[in-house]
Scaffold this motif. Structure first.
Motif, mmCIF file in Angstrom:
data_model
loop_
_atom_site.group_PDB
_atom_site.id
_atom_site.type_symbol
_atom_site.label_atom_id
_atom_site.label_comp_id
_atom_site.label_asym_id
_atom_site.label_seq_id
_atom_site.Cartn_x
_atom_site.Cartn_y
_atom_site.Cartn_z
ATOM 1 N N ALA A 29 0.837 -1.205 0.000
ATOM 2 C CA ALA A 29 0.000 0.000 0.000
ATOM 3 C C ALA A 29 0.871 1.255 0.000
ATOM 4 C CB ALA A 29 -0.928 -0.010 1.212
ATOM 5 N N MET A 30 1.950 1.230 0.780
ATOM 6 C CA MET A 30 2.850 2.380 0.835
ATOM 7 C C MET A 30 3.480 2.648 -0.532
ATOM 8 S SD MET A 30 6.329 2.901 3.103
ATOM 9 C CE MET A 30 7.232 1.680 2.145
ATOM 10 N N PHE A 31 3.933 1.594 -1.213
ATOM 11 C CA PHE A 31 4.548 1.797 -2.521
ATOM 12 C C PHE A 31 3.527 2.209 -3.576
ATOM 13 C CE2 PHE A 31 8.320 -0.278 -0.786
ATOM 14 C CZ PHE A 31 9.330 0.434 -1.421
ATOM 15 N N ALA A 32 2.286 1.750 -3.447
ATOM 16 C CA ALA A 32 1.237 2.206 -4.361
ATOM 17 C C ALA A 32 1.021 3.710 -4.203
ATOM 18 C CB ALA A 32 -0.059 1.440 -4.104
ATOM 19 N N VAL A 33 1.015 4.173 -2.948
ATOM 20 C CA VAL A 33 0.875 5.611 -2.689
ATOM 21 C C VAL A 33 2.097 6.365 -3.218
ATOM 22 C CG1 VAL A 33 0.759 7.363 -0.861
ATOM 23 C CG2 VAL A 33 -0.664 5.305 -0.720
ATOM 24 N N LEU A 34 3.286 5.799 -3.037
ATOM 25 C CA LEU A 34 4.502 6.445 -3.552
ATOM 26 C C LEU A 34 4.467 6.568 -5.070
ATOM 27 C CD1 LEU A 34 7.291 4.836 -1.313
ATOM 28 C CD2 LEU A 34 6.495 7.208 -1.281
ATOM 29 N N LEU A 35 3.905 5.576 -5.750
ATOM 30 C CA LEU A 35 3.765 5.676 -7.210
ATOM 31 C C LEU A 35 2.867 6.852 -7.581
ATOM 32 C CD1 LEU A 35 3.501 1.934 -8.263
ATOM 33 C CD2 LEU A 35 5.127 3.605 -9.171
ATOM 34 N N TRP A 36 1.773 7.015 -6.838
ATOM 35 C CA TRP A 36 0.892 8.150 -7.094
ATOM 36 C C TRP A 36 1.603 9.467 -6.802
ATOM 37 C CZ3 TRP A 36 -1.305 11.180 -2.941
ATOM 38 C CH2 TRP A 36 -2.060 12.270 -3.411
#
Length: 200
Positions: A29-36
């Motif tokens: 979830a953290m890396f998904a947010v970082l991609l955004w």
């Protein structure tokens, strides 16, 4: 002989399951947010190509270098799913239509790219300076293969198919991206190696 009942109660499966789910999902979830955030931070247009420069490939590389392959894939899949359902998470605030536009191949390529990096990287060995250098070199190789070769293979092929521009022309116009992402691979490899050392 008298037996005393044990005071230790085994953890209920109903109690441990949520914890296991949280433990397995917070990093993706953290890396998904970082991609955004990497796309929201801004983009740099490149003359001759409809694909802008962002920091997303760096995040994809870091996800592959820091997470097991299932979690790395889950992070990218969650990011792509968010855009597919209409959330403005892609470069320029785009959402669903970006998945059928010129940048679609690069976005789709993030998924196999992150998984490939995670599968190739191996475990960091930081027991000596030489071992750490070898680990960093292996991380760099994984980032170049997954984060550059795989992502660009998808990006070039799909962009050429969607736009009708010959594959060699698409590839030539994107050489600036390739060089930039090679630099990002070096940064990602060094950062991931350093973070592995901190985590010990």
């Amino acid at each position: 002989m008298t037996f005393k009942p044990s005071t230790t109660v085994a953890a209920s499966p109903a109690r441990t399951l949520p914890r296991r789910i949280i433990a397995a999902s917070w990093k993706p979830a953290m890396f998904a947010v970082l991609l955004w955030l990497a796309s929201a931070a801004g983009e740099i247009p490149v003359p001759g190509t409809p694909v802008p420069i962002t920091l997303q490939t760096l995040v994809v590389m870091m996800a592959g270098l820091m997470l097991p392959w299932r979690q790395a894939g889950a992070a990218v899949a969650a990011y792509l799913a968010a855009g597919a359902i209409g959330l403005p998470v892609f470069a320029g605030g785009a959402s669903t239509m970006a998945l059928v536009g010129p940048t679609a191949g690069f976005l789709v390529g993030f998924l196999p790219g992150a998984i490939m990096i995670a599968l190739l990287r191996g475990e960091a060995n930081l027991t000596s300076p030489l071992a750490a250098a070898i680990s960093a070199a292996r991380y760099l190789f994984a980032a170049l293969v997954g984060g550059v070769a795989v992502v660009y293979a998808f990006g070039f092929l799909i962009q050429s198919a969607l736009t009708g521009v010959p594959l060699n022309v698409v590839a030539l116009a994107s050489m600036g991206f390739v060089a930039g992402d090679a630099v990002k691979a070096v940064v990602a490899a060094l950062a991931a190696t350093g973070l592995s050392k901190l985590g010990r």
